[in-house]
Design a protein around this motif. Structure first.
Motif, PDB file in Angstrom:
ATOM      1  N   PRO A 119       0.735  -1.237   0.144  1.00  0.00           N
ATOM      2  CA  PRO A 119      -0.293  -0.140  -0.106  1.00  0.00           C
ATOM      3  C   PRO A 119       0.827   1.431  -0.118  1.00  0.00           C
ATOM      4  O   PRO A 119       1.998   1.247   0.460  1.00  0.00           O
ATOM      5  N   SER A 120       0.244   2.507  -0.743  1.00  0.00           N
ATOM      6  CA  SER A 120       0.848   3.641  -0.434  1.00  0.00           C
ATOM      7  C   SER A 120       0.897   4.253   1.083  1.00  0.00           C
ATOM      8  O   SER A 120      -0.003   3.844   1.785  1.00  0.00           O
ATOM      9  N   GLY A 121       1.718   5.128   1.316  1.00  0.00           N
ATOM     10  CA  GLY A 121       1.882   5.610   2.868  1.00  0.00           C
ATOM     11  C   GLY A 121       0.465   6.643   3.054  1.00  0.00           C
ATOM     12  O   GLY A 121      -0.107   6.907   2.060  1.00  0.00           O
ATOM     13  N   LYS A 122       0.449   7.178   4.103  1.00  0.00           N
ATOM     14  CA  LYS A 122      -0.569   8.102   4.289  1.00  0.00           C
ATOM     15  C   LYS A 122      -0.060   9.083   5.484  1.00  0.00           C
ATOM     16  O   LYS A 122       0.688   8.715   6.417  1.00  0.00           O
ATOM     17  N   SER A 123      -0.430  10.266   5.602  1.00  0.00           N
ATOM     18  CA  SER A 123       0.053  11.404   6.577  1.00  0.00           C
ATOM     19  C   SER A 123      -1.054  12.253   6.850  1.00  0.00           C
ATOM     20  O   SER A 123      -1.990  12.489   5.880  1.00  0.00           O
ATOM     21  N   TYR A 124      -1.241  12.626   7.914  1.00  0.00           N
ATOM     22  CA  TYR A 124      -1.943  13.683   8.465  1.00  0.00           C
ATOM     23  C   TYR A 124      -1.677  14.290   9.706  1.00  0.00           C
ATOM     24  O   TYR A 124      -0.869  13.774  10.365  1.00  0.00           O
ATOM     25  N   HIS A 125      -1.577  15.717   9.595  1.00  0.00           N
ATOM     26  CA  HIS A 125      -1.143  16.653  10.536  1.00  0.00           C
ATOM     27  C   HIS A 125      -2.162  17.777  10.828  1.00  0.00           C
ATOM     28  O   HIS A 125      -2.609  18.300   9.854  1.00  0.00           O
ATOM     29  N   ASN A 126      -2.615  18.153  11.945  1.00  0.00           N
ATOM     30  CA  ASN A 126      -2.958  19.343  12.093  1.00  0.00           C
ATOM     31  C   ASN A 126      -2.454  20.029  13.358  1.00  0.00           C
ATOM     32  O   ASN A 126      -1.192  19.728  13.714  1.00  0.00           O
ATOM     33  N   GLY A 127      -2.963  21.214  14.063  1.00  0.00           N
ATOM     34  CA  GLY A 127      -2.342  21.945  14.954  1.00  0.00           C
ATOM     35  C   GLY A 127      -2.395  21.126  16.343  1.00  0.00           C
ATOM     36  O   GLY A 127      -1.502  21.385  17.345  1.00  0.00           O
ATOM     37  N   PHE A 165      -0.126  11.876  12.269  1.00  0.00           N
ATOM     38  CA  PHE A 165       0.742  10.631  12.118  1.00  0.00           C
ATOM     39  C   PHE A 165       1.482  10.589  10.413  1.00  0.00           C
ATOM     40  O   PHE A 165       0.987  11.156   9.728  1.00  0.00           O
ATOM     41  N   ASP A 166       2.347   9.832  10.442  1.00  0.00           N
ATOM     42  CA  ASP A 166       2.982   9.363   9.156  1.00  0.00           C
ATOM     43  C   ASP A 166       2.982   8.120   9.147  1.00  0.00           C
ATOM     44  O   ASP A 166       3.414   7.100  10.143  1.00  0.00           O
ATOM     45  N   LEU A 167       2.532   7.207   7.964  1.00  0.00           N
ATOM     46  CA  LEU A 167       2.670   5.782   7.860  1.00  0.00           C
ATOM     47  C   LEU A 167       3.270   5.460   6.538  1.00  0.00           C
ATOM     48  O   LEU A 167       2.680   6.094   5.453  1.00  0.00           O
ATOM     49  N   SER A 168       4.194   4.602   6.420  1.00  0.00           N
ATOM     50  CA  SER A 168       4.922   4.439   5.365  1.00  0.00           C
ATOM     51  C   SER A 168       5.414   2.979   5.233  1.00  0.00           C
ATOM     52  O   SER A 168       5.372   2.349   6.366  1.00  0.00           O
ATOM     53  N   TYR A 169       5.643   2.476   4.034  1.00  0.00           N
ATOM     54  CA  TYR A 169       5.953   1.212   3.590  1.00  0.00           C
ATOM     55  C   TYR A 169       7.089   1.004   2.899  1.00  0.00           C
ATOM     56  O   TYR A 169       7.202   2.086   1.805  1.00  0.00           O
ATOM     57  N   GLU A 170       8.137   0.204   2.975  1.00  0.00           N
ATOM     58  CA  GLU A 170       9.181   0.157   2.148  1.00  0.00           C
ATOM     59  C   GLU A 170       9.718  -1.316   1.972  1.00  0.00           C
ATOM     60  O   GLU A 170       9.468  -1.996   3.151  1.00  0.00           O
TER      61      GLU A 170
END
Length: 128
Positions: free
Chosen positions: A106-114, A118-123
């Protein structure tokens, strides 16, 4: 903690909600810095992968953070407050057995607010 209590704590900390979870090993990193600690564990989770047809499926998102902790915002009358700042980093490694290959990642996903993020990554490493 004594050794037995330490092992029980680590079992609870790494448990994946299955009665097939078996903690094989764990290590508690340097404790000199009270603000940071590294916990490392190796475990076995029998029958976790799904075999369908001639393919195997495996969900490596083993941690279900905030599951069933939804906030009913329209009904809630007071704010939620946490007494601490928490930063976590989880690394999950899977050794692919000889003769198998990864056909989809799967591709990664990121979300950030004030307030949080989170950052989710695969390699895939060591392809030879």
């Amino acid at each position: 903690m004594n050794e037995k209590d330490n092992e029980e704590y680590m079992k609870r900390r790494f448990d994946r909600g299955s009665n097939k979870f078996k903690l094989d090993s764990f290590h508690i990193g340097d404790r000199a810095d009270k603000a940071h600690i590294r916990l490392t564990a190796g475990f076995t989770l029998q029958d976790y992968a799904k075999h369908i047809g001639d393919e195997w499926y495996l969900n490596l998102n083993l941690f279900k953070f905030y599951q069933h902790e939804e906030i009913d915002y329209p009904k809630r009358k007071s704010p939620i407050e946490l007494d601490f700042c928490d930063k976590r980093k989880y690394v999950v490694s899977l050794k692919i057995p000889e003769g198998y290959r990864v056909s989809y990642m799967p591709s990664g996903k990121s979300y950030h607010n004030g307030v949080w993020g989170f950052d989710l990554s695969y390699e895939q490493k060591g392809i030879g």
